[in-house]
Scaffold this active site. Structure first.
Site, short mmCIF file in Angstrom:
data_model
loop_
_atom_site.label_atom_id
_atom_site.label_comp_id
_atom_site.label_asym_id
_atom_site.label_seq_id
_atom_site.Cartn_x
_atom_site.Cartn_y
_atom_site.Cartn_z
N THR A 41 0.88 -1.17 0.00
CA THR A 41 0.00 0.00 0.00
C THR A 41 0.91 1.22 0.00
N PHE A 88 2.28 -8.01 11.14
CA PHE A 88 2.35 -6.55 11.22
C PHE A 88 1.34 -5.89 10.28
N ALA A 90 -1.18 -3.97 8.40
CA ALA A 90 -2.34 -3.21 8.88
C ALA A 90 -2.34 -1.83 8.23
N THR A 139 -1.46 -2.63 19.37
CA THR A 139 -1.11 -1.30 19.88
C THR A 139 -1.71 -1.04 21.26
N ASP A 140 -1.09 -0.12 21.99
CA ASP A 140 -1.65 0.29 23.30
C ASP A 140 -2.93 1.11 23.13
N GLU A 141 -3.17 1.60 21.91
CA GLU A 141 -4.33 2.47 21.70
C GLU A 141 -5.66 1.75 21.92
N TYR A 164 -9.14 3.54 13.88
CA TYR A 164 -7.92 2.71 13.86
C TYR A 164 -7.87 1.80 15.08
N SER A 165 -7.99 2.40 16.29
CA SER A 165 -7.83 1.57 17.48
C SER A 165 -8.99 0.58 17.63
N LYS A 168 -8.08 -2.34 15.47
CA LYS A 168 -7.02 -3.16 16.09
C LYS A 168 -7.60 -3.93 17.28
N LEU A 204 4.20 11.55 13.62
CA LEU A 204 4.71 12.79 14.22
C LEU A 204 6.21 13.02 14.03
N VAL A 220 1.07 21.24 15.16
CA VAL A 220 0.89 20.57 16.46
C VAL A 220 -0.60 20.58 16.78
N GLY A 298 -11.45 13.40 18.69
CA GLY A 298 -11.34 12.25 19.61
C GLY A 298 -9.93 11.97 20.08
P1 NAD Z 1 3.06 0.78 8.46
O1 NAD Z 1 1.81 1.50 8.08
O2 NAD Z 1 4.36 1.48 8.35
O3 NAD Z 1 3.19 -0.58 7.64
C1 NAD Z 1 2.09 -1.41 7.38
C2 NAD Z 1 2.52 -2.39 6.27
O4 NAD Z 1 1.41 -3.28 6.05
C3 NAD Z 1 2.82 -1.73 4.93
O5 NAD Z 1 4.00 -2.26 4.39
C4 NAD Z 1 1.64 -2.09 4.06
O6 NAD Z 1 1.94 -2.18 2.67
C5 NAD Z 1 1.25 -3.44 4.64
N1 NAD Z 1 -0.13 -3.82 4.36
C6 NAD Z 1 -1.25 -3.05 4.48
N2 NAD Z 1 -2.34 -3.74 4.10
C7 NAD Z 1 -1.91 -4.99 3.76
C8 NAD Z 1 -2.56 -6.17 3.29
N3 NAD Z 1 -3.88 -6.21 3.09
N4 NAD Z 1 -1.81 -7.27 3.06
C9 NAD Z 1 -0.47 -7.25 3.24
N5 NAD Z 1 0.21 -6.16 3.66
C10 NAD Z 1 -0.50 -5.04 3.91
O7 NAD Z 1 2.81 0.29 9.96
P2 NAD Z 1 3.84 0.12 11.17
O8 NAD Z 1 3.95 1.41 11.88
O9 NAD Z 1 5.04 -0.58 10.69
O10 NAD Z 1 2.98 -0.85 12.11
C11 NAD Z 1 3.04 -2.26 11.94
C12 NAD Z 1 2.08 -2.91 12.91
O11 NAD Z 1 2.43 -2.55 14.25
C13 NAD Z 1 0.63 -2.49 12.73
O12 NAD Z 1 -0.19 -3.62 12.91
C14 NAD Z 1 0.39 -1.46 13.83
O13 NAD Z 1 -0.96 -1.47 14.24
C15 NAD Z 1 1.30 -1.99 14.92
N6 NAD Z 1 1.83 -0.97 15.84
C16 NAD Z 1 2.46 0.15 15.37
C17 NAD Z 1 3.01 1.07 16.26
C18 NAD Z 1 3.71 2.31 15.78
O14 NAD Z 1 4.05 3.17 16.59
N7 NAD Z 1 3.99 2.45 14.49
C19 NAD Z 1 2.88 0.85 17.63
C20 NAD Z 1 2.21 -0.30 18.08
C21 NAD Z 1 1.71 -1.21 17.17
O1 TDX Z 2 0.95 16.37 12.39
C1 TDX Z 2 0.81 15.86 13.52
N1 TDX Z 2 0.67 16.67 14.61
C2 TDX Z 2 0.46 16.20 15.87
O2 TDX Z 2 0.34 16.98 16.83
C3 TDX Z 2 0.74 14.43 13.72
C4 TDX Z 2 0.87 13.49 12.55
C5 TDX Z 2 0.52 13.97 14.99
N2 TDX Z 2 0.37 14.82 16.04
C6 TDX Z 2 0.14 14.25 17.39
C7 TDX Z 2 -1.00 13.26 17.50
C8 TDX Z 2 -0.52 12.32 18.59
O3 TDX Z 2 -0.88 12.83 19.86
O4 TDX Z 2 1.32 13.53 17.75
C9 TDX Z 2 1.00 12.33 18.46
C10 TDX Z 2 1.55 11.15 17.70
O5 TDX Z 2 0.81 11.04 16.51
P1 TDX Z 2 1.04 9.85 15.44
O6 TDX Z 2 2.49 9.84 15.07
O7 TDX Z 2 0.02 9.97 14.39
O8 TDX Z 2 0.82 8.57 16.37
P2 TDX Z 2 -0.43 8.05 17.24
O9 TDX Z 2 -1.69 8.64 16.78
O10 TDX Z 2 -0.07 8.24 18.69
O11 TDX Z 2 -0.41 6.49 16.85
C11 TDX Z 2 0.86 5.79 16.70
O12 TDX Z 2 1.16 5.02 17.82
C12 TDX Z 2 0.42 3.85 18.04
C13 TDX Z 2 0.88 4.91 15.45
O13 TDX Z 2 0.54 5.68 14.31
C14 TDX Z 2 -0.03 3.74 15.60
O14 TDX Z 2 0.08 2.88 14.47
C15 TDX Z 2 0.36 2.98 16.82
O15 TDX Z 2 -0.54 1.93 17.05
#
Ligand code: NAD
Ligand code: TDX
Length: 359
Positions: A41, A88, A90, A139-141, A164-165, A168, A204, A220, A298
């Site tokens: 994606t 992973f 998602a 995720t913790d969300e 999203y949450s 998940k 972020l 922000v 939210g």
């Molecule tokens: P990301 O968005 O960077 O990567 C997601 C990957 O999944 C991409 O490579 C995308 O192409 C692939 N994908 C999407 N739909 C698909 C499908 N139908 N089939 C196969 N592949 C598909 O996400 P990330 O930040 O690397 O997160 C990975 C996992 O960890 C997620 O499940 C997310 O919920 C979880 N997670 C992320 C964080 C965070 O801070 N990023 C924290 C806790 C949990």
């Molecule tokens: O432009 C921005 N400005 C801003 O203030 C963006 C993109 C985010 N934010 C804030 C929103 C959140 O409080 O920063 C914080 C972090 O935002 P994100 O990076 O979008 O993360 P969050 O929404 O906390 O979710 C992330 O952590 C848990 C990941 O995207 C999720 O995939 C993971 O499950």
């Protein structure tokens, strides 16, 4: 007696955490073979893994396909003797889930259920091997939002607040059900916010780093007081390896680094550090780029993890200090301008317009 196979399927391996997991695991576990299944994606970048076939030969294989595609999944499980799945794949960005929730339901809920169904079938056909693991990366969300005190634990009630949450949370429940009803050896991990190399610049930290570099505004949300518990991605990957190798089926493990920061603190820190590196002084300082914009609908106030279960039972603790790992992250983005340039596609620009134009 046959040794357990050491071939693992990594779904979503071309995304941020999956890429780090594959690269780190191929180094740390020289006996293991990894298969990456990714639908590519907007968030999946095959260039992240381009060098791996040459470096690791048959220890690494890439399949372009979706977890929603039953045929791809069953062919794969027939061809390969898979010891476990690290799931992973998602849709992962909260803001996108607010603009377009349906894709999140499709991928995160239906996709996970399809994968569970095929895993169960194959696990049963191969005699229910005890070594098999389905590791669901969540995720913790799913636990909602905290106020200024307290921590999420494995006993916290589910209270997801964003599409999203919620998606998940639903997938976590299905994983639990597949273990409870069918006996599939599945484990759920719920991790806090990750940062590090290869993170897509809609999140972020990379968004702010790149906007500072390009002298763009730094949006922000709200008053910037929201708190996230930041974990370096390599620490998350190592926690997942501990869970895969030592975790108990049916259990949940929370993963976090104990590095709580307000969003505004993060943005100010990135401004200061990049100003030093780029020698921006006086009127050139990046603070003037900060804009407090309309809050995320939210918007969860605070996430914070009590990671004592995984520490006590599996011996995992975060290794990296926030100050060192954020420095490494900044330098990674500075050193990979070509990676960033490749991502700044039409689709990415369109996303920035959709999300930020009316704030
Ligand atoms: P990301 O968005 O960077 O990567 C997601 C990957 O999944 C991409 O490579 C995308 O192409 C692939 N994908 C999407 N739909 C698909 C499908 N139908 N089939 C196969 N592949 C598909 O996400 P990330 O930040 O690397 O997160 C990975 C996992 O960890 C997620 O499940 C997310 O919920 C979880 N997670 C992320 C964080 C965070 O801070 N990023 C924290 C806790 C949990
Ligand atoms: O432009 C921005 N400005 C801003 O203030 C963006 C993109 C985010 N934010 C804030 C929103 C959140 O409080 O920063 C914080 C972090 O935002 P994100 O990076 O979008 O993360 P969050 O929404 O906390 O979710 C992330 O952590 C848990 C990941 O995207 C999720 O995939 C993971 O499950």
């Amino acid at each position: 007696m046959h040794a357990a196979p050491a071939t693992f399927l990594v779904t979503g391996g071309a995304g941020f955490i999956g890429t780090n997991f594959i690269r780190h695991t191929l180094t740390l576990r020289p006996q293991w073979h990894l298969i990456c299944l990714d639908a590519l994606t907007y968030a999946g970048n095959p260039a992240n893994l381009d060098d791996l076939p040459e470096r690791y030969g048959e220890r690494y294989r890439f399949i372009h396909g979706s977890i929603l595609d039953e045929k791809v999944l069953s062919n794969l499980f027939r061809e390969e003797n898979i010891a476990g799945v690290i799931h992973f794949a998602a849709e992962s960005h909260v803001d996108r889930s607010i603009h377009k929730p349906q894709t999140f339901i499709e991928t995160n809920v239906n996709g996970t259920c399809r994968l569970l169904t095929i895993c169960q079938e194959m696990w049963e056909k191969t005699g229910k091997p005890a070594y098999f693991r389905f590791l669901h990366v969540s995720t913790d969300e799913v636990y909602g939002s905290l106020d200024d005190v307290g921590y999420f634990t494995e006993a916290s009630p589910y209270a997801p607040n964003s599409p999203y949450s919620a998606s998940k949370a639903a997938s976590d429940h299905f994983v639990r059900a597949w273990h409870h009803t069918f006996g599939l050896p599945a484990i759920v991990t719920n991790c806090s916010n990750n940062y590090g190399p290869y993170q897509f610049p809609e999140k972020l930290i990379p968004l702010m780093i790149l906007n500072i570099l390009e002298e763009r505004e730094l949006p922000v949300y709200g008053d910037g007081a929201n708190v996230r518990d930041w974990l370096y991605v390599i620490d998350h990957c190592e926690a997942l390896l501990s869970v895969l190798e030592k975790g108990l089926p049916g259990e949940t493990y929370l993963i976090g680094g104990g590095a709580e920061k307000r969003n505004i603190e993060i943005v100010e820190l990135l401004c200061e550090r990049l100003d030093q590196i780029l020698d921006r002084r006086g009127r050139k300082r990046s603070h003037h780029l900060i804009r407090f914009v309309t809050d995320r609908p939210g918007h969860d106030y605070r996430y914070a993890i009590d990671a004592s279960k995984i520490a006590a039972q599996l011996g995992w603790r975060a290794r990296f200090q926030f100050e060192d790992a954020i420095e490494a992250t900044i330098h990674w983005y500075l050193a990979h301008r070509d990676w960033v340039a490749a991502i700044r596609s039409g689709a990415y620009r369109q996303w920035l317009e959709t999300n930020y134009d009316n704030r």
